[in-house]
Scaffold this motif. Structure first.
Motif, short mmCIF file in Angstrom:
data_model
loop_
_atom_site.label_atom_id
_atom_site.label_comp_id
_atom_site.label_asym_id
_atom_site.label_seq_id
_atom_site.Cartn_x
_atom_site.Cartn_y
_atom_site.Cartn_z
N LEU A 1 12.53 -2.20 -10.81
CA LEU A 1 11.92 -2.24 -9.48
C LEU A 1 10.85 -3.33 -9.40
O LEU A 1 10.70 -3.98 -8.37
N LEU A 2 10.12 -3.52 -10.49
CA LEU A 2 9.08 -4.55 -10.51
C LEU A 2 9.67 -5.95 -10.60
O LEU A 2 9.07 -6.92 -10.12
N LEU A 3 10.87 -6.08 -11.20
CA LEU A 3 11.49 -7.39 -11.37
C LEU A 3 12.31 -7.83 -10.16
O LEU A 3 12.44 -9.02 -9.89
N ILE A 4 12.87 -6.89 -9.43
CA ILE A 4 13.79 -7.21 -8.34
C ILE A 4 13.20 -8.15 -7.29
O ILE A 4 13.87 -9.11 -6.88
N PRO A 5 11.95 -7.96 -6.81
CA PRO A 5 11.43 -8.88 -5.78
C PRO A 5 11.43 -10.34 -6.22
O PRO A 5 11.86 -11.22 -5.46
N GLY B 1 0.76 -1.23 0.00
CA GLY B 1 0.00 0.00 0.00
C GLY B 1 0.80 1.29 0.00
O GLY B 1 0.25 2.35 0.27
N ALA B 2 2.09 1.24 -0.31
CA ALA B 2 2.89 2.46 -0.30
C ALA B 2 3.29 2.88 -1.71
O ALA B 2 4.15 3.74 -1.88
N GLY B 3 2.67 2.27 -2.71
CA GLY B 3 2.97 2.63 -4.08
C GLY B 3 4.37 2.22 -4.49
O GLY B 3 4.98 1.32 -3.92
N ILE B 4 4.90 2.91 -5.49
CA ILE B 4 6.22 2.58 -6.03
C ILE B 4 7.31 2.80 -4.99
O ILE B 4 8.39 2.19 -5.07
N GLU B 5 7.03 3.64 -3.98
CA GLU B 5 8.04 3.89 -2.94
C GLU B 5 8.37 2.63 -2.15
O GLU B 5 9.50 2.48 -1.68
N SER B 6 7.40 1.73 -2.01
CA SER B 6 7.67 0.48 -1.29
C SER B 6 8.68 -0.37 -2.05
O SER B 6 9.54 -1.02 -1.45
N LEU B 7 8.59 -0.37 -3.38
CA LEU B 7 9.55 -1.12 -4.20
C LEU B 7 10.92 -0.45 -4.18
O LEU B 7 11.95 -1.14 -4.20
N VAL B 8 10.95 0.88 -4.15
CA VAL B 8 12.22 1.59 -4.07
C VAL B 8 12.94 1.25 -2.77
O VAL B 8 14.14 0.96 -2.74
N ALA B 9 12.17 1.26 -1.66
CA ALA B 9 12.76 0.93 -0.36
C ALA B 9 13.24 -0.51 -0.32
O ALA B 9 14.31 -0.81 0.22
N TYR B 10 12.45 -1.40 -0.91
CA TYR B 10 12.83 -2.82 -0.95
C TYR B 10 14.12 -3.01 -1.74
O TYR B 10 15.02 -3.76 -1.32
N ALA B 11 14.22 -2.34 -2.88
CA ALA B 11 15.42 -2.46 -3.71
C ALA B 11 16.64 -1.90 -3.00
O ALA B 11 17.72 -2.50 -3.02
N GLU B 12 16.49 -0.75 -2.35
CA GLU B 12 17.61 -0.14 -1.65
C GLU B 12 18.07 -1.00 -0.48
O GLU B 12 19.28 -1.15 -0.24
N ASN B 13 17.12 -1.58 0.24
CA ASN B 13 17.48 -2.46 1.36
C ASN B 13 18.18 -3.73 0.88
O ASN B 13 18.90 -4.38 1.66
N SER B 14 17.96 -4.09 -0.40
CA SER B 14 18.59 -5.29 -0.96
C SER B 14 19.88 -4.96 -1.70
O SER B 14 20.49 -5.85 -2.29
N GLY B 15 20.28 -3.68 -1.69
CA GLY B 15 21.54 -3.29 -2.30
C GLY B 15 21.44 -2.74 -3.70
O GLY B 15 22.46 -2.58 -4.38
N PHE B 16 20.23 -2.40 -4.16
CA PHE B 16 20.04 -1.84 -5.51
C PHE B 16 19.68 -0.36 -5.39
O PHE B 16 18.75 0.02 -4.67
N ASP B 17 20.40 0.49 -6.11
CA ASP B 17 20.15 1.93 -6.07
C ASP B 17 19.81 2.45 -7.47
O ASP B 17 20.29 1.93 -8.48
N ASN B 18 18.98 3.49 -7.51
CA ASN B 18 18.67 4.21 -8.75
C ASN B 18 18.20 3.29 -9.87
O ASN B 18 18.73 3.28 -10.98
N GLN B 19 17.18 2.49 -9.57
CA GLN B 19 16.64 1.55 -10.55
C GLN B 19 15.42 2.16 -11.25
O GLN B 19 14.67 2.94 -10.66
#
Length: 278
Positions: A114-118, A91-109
């Motif tokens: 962002l949709l593929l990383i999970p 429920g946090a929109g695209i920001e939830s995927l950005v946070a997930y990617a950054e926590n997993s070591g991916f920046d500026n995606q």
């Protein structure tokens, strides 16, 4: 289990029989998929359900280059869809995927990444988790515990086993995918896990061969095995009640078909490569 079985039967009737008024079976199948993906927003439940139908699709259709291209394209689109489900679920929109990617070591995606990383991380993380558990496990032991938990209903499982889920050593708590191997490694050691997984593979091959040779019973119990193989990188499904009780449901179904065949005096033929007689 019942939902997966009904979806499988709906697929066979709609795509591989000459039954009249097949549209209602399509509607039932789509509703069952929607109940998992949309109403429950459950990626896991939805994927498990969908793979039961895909099992029959792969079994009853010949492999062609065009078909392979369609499958690859469908998998790519489906991975994007799973990323969207995760975004919608939290429920946090695209920001939830950005946070997930950054926590997993991916920046500026970008958005596609962002949709593929999970999904990609759920495929890669089990390899790391298996390596961590192999490093601390003996070659052989016999302490059945983790691999047996799926044999019991939830109520009994909570009474007999620890209330907290234990996935073994993990690269981090956010990637708790244990694969088919880790429960067996923790219970029986490295060699024990190898023997058990080999035996499971033998059973899977046996069911597949029997189904290809025309056994209706083995044909209808193939989907949960296919699902368990396909998701073996994710978790151990072979010892779950959904898979173990599935043949019982199929036995009653096939027995009903055989009685109907005797009464009608005319067998039905499924349409497709390697399809058994009903």
């Amino acid at each position: 289990m019942i939902r997966a079985f009904v979806l499988s039967v709906c697929y066979v009737i709609y795509f591989h029989t000459e039954s009249i008024n097949k549209s209602k079976f399509l509607k039932i199948g789509l509703f069952l998929l929607a109940s998992a993906f949309i109403l429950e927003t459950g990626r896991g439940n939805g994927v498990v359900l969908l793979l039961h139908a895909i099992a029959f699709f792969a079994f009853l259709n010949r492999v062609t280059w065009l078909g392979v291209a369609k499958v690859v394209t469908s998998v790519f689109v489906f991975m994007l869809f799973l990323g969207y489900i995760q975004m919608f679920r939290y429920g946090a929109g695209i920001e939830s995927l950005v946070a997930y990617a950054e926590n997993s070591g991916f920046d500026n995606q970008d958005t596609v990444s962002l949709l593929l990383i999970p999904t990609l991380l759920y495929v890669v993380a089990p390899i790391i988790n298996i390596d961590l558990n192999v490093a601390v496990s003996p070659l052989l032991k016999f302490e059945p515990y983790y691999s047996l938990q799926g044999l019991l209903p939830t109520v009994l499982r909570q009474e007999l086993f620890s209330g907290e889920k234990d996935y073994g050593l993990l690269v981090n708590e956010g990637h708790n995918v244990s694969s088919i191997y880790i429960p067996f490694i923790r219970d029986y050691g490295i060699i024990g896990a190898f023997i058990i997984v080999t035996f499971i593979q033998f059973i899977v091959c046996y069911v597949f061969v029997k189904a290809r040779r025309g056994s209706l019973f083995h044909f209808f119990i193939w989907p949960p095995l296919f699902m368990s193989i396909f998701l073996s990188f994710f978790a151990l499904f072979f010892t779950s009640l959904v898979v173990l009780l599935y043949p019982v449901l199929v036995w009653f179904f096939v027995r009903g078909l055989q009685l109907e065949k005797i009464i009608a005096g005319q067998p039905a033929q499924l349409v497709g490569s390697g399809a058994p007689h009903a």
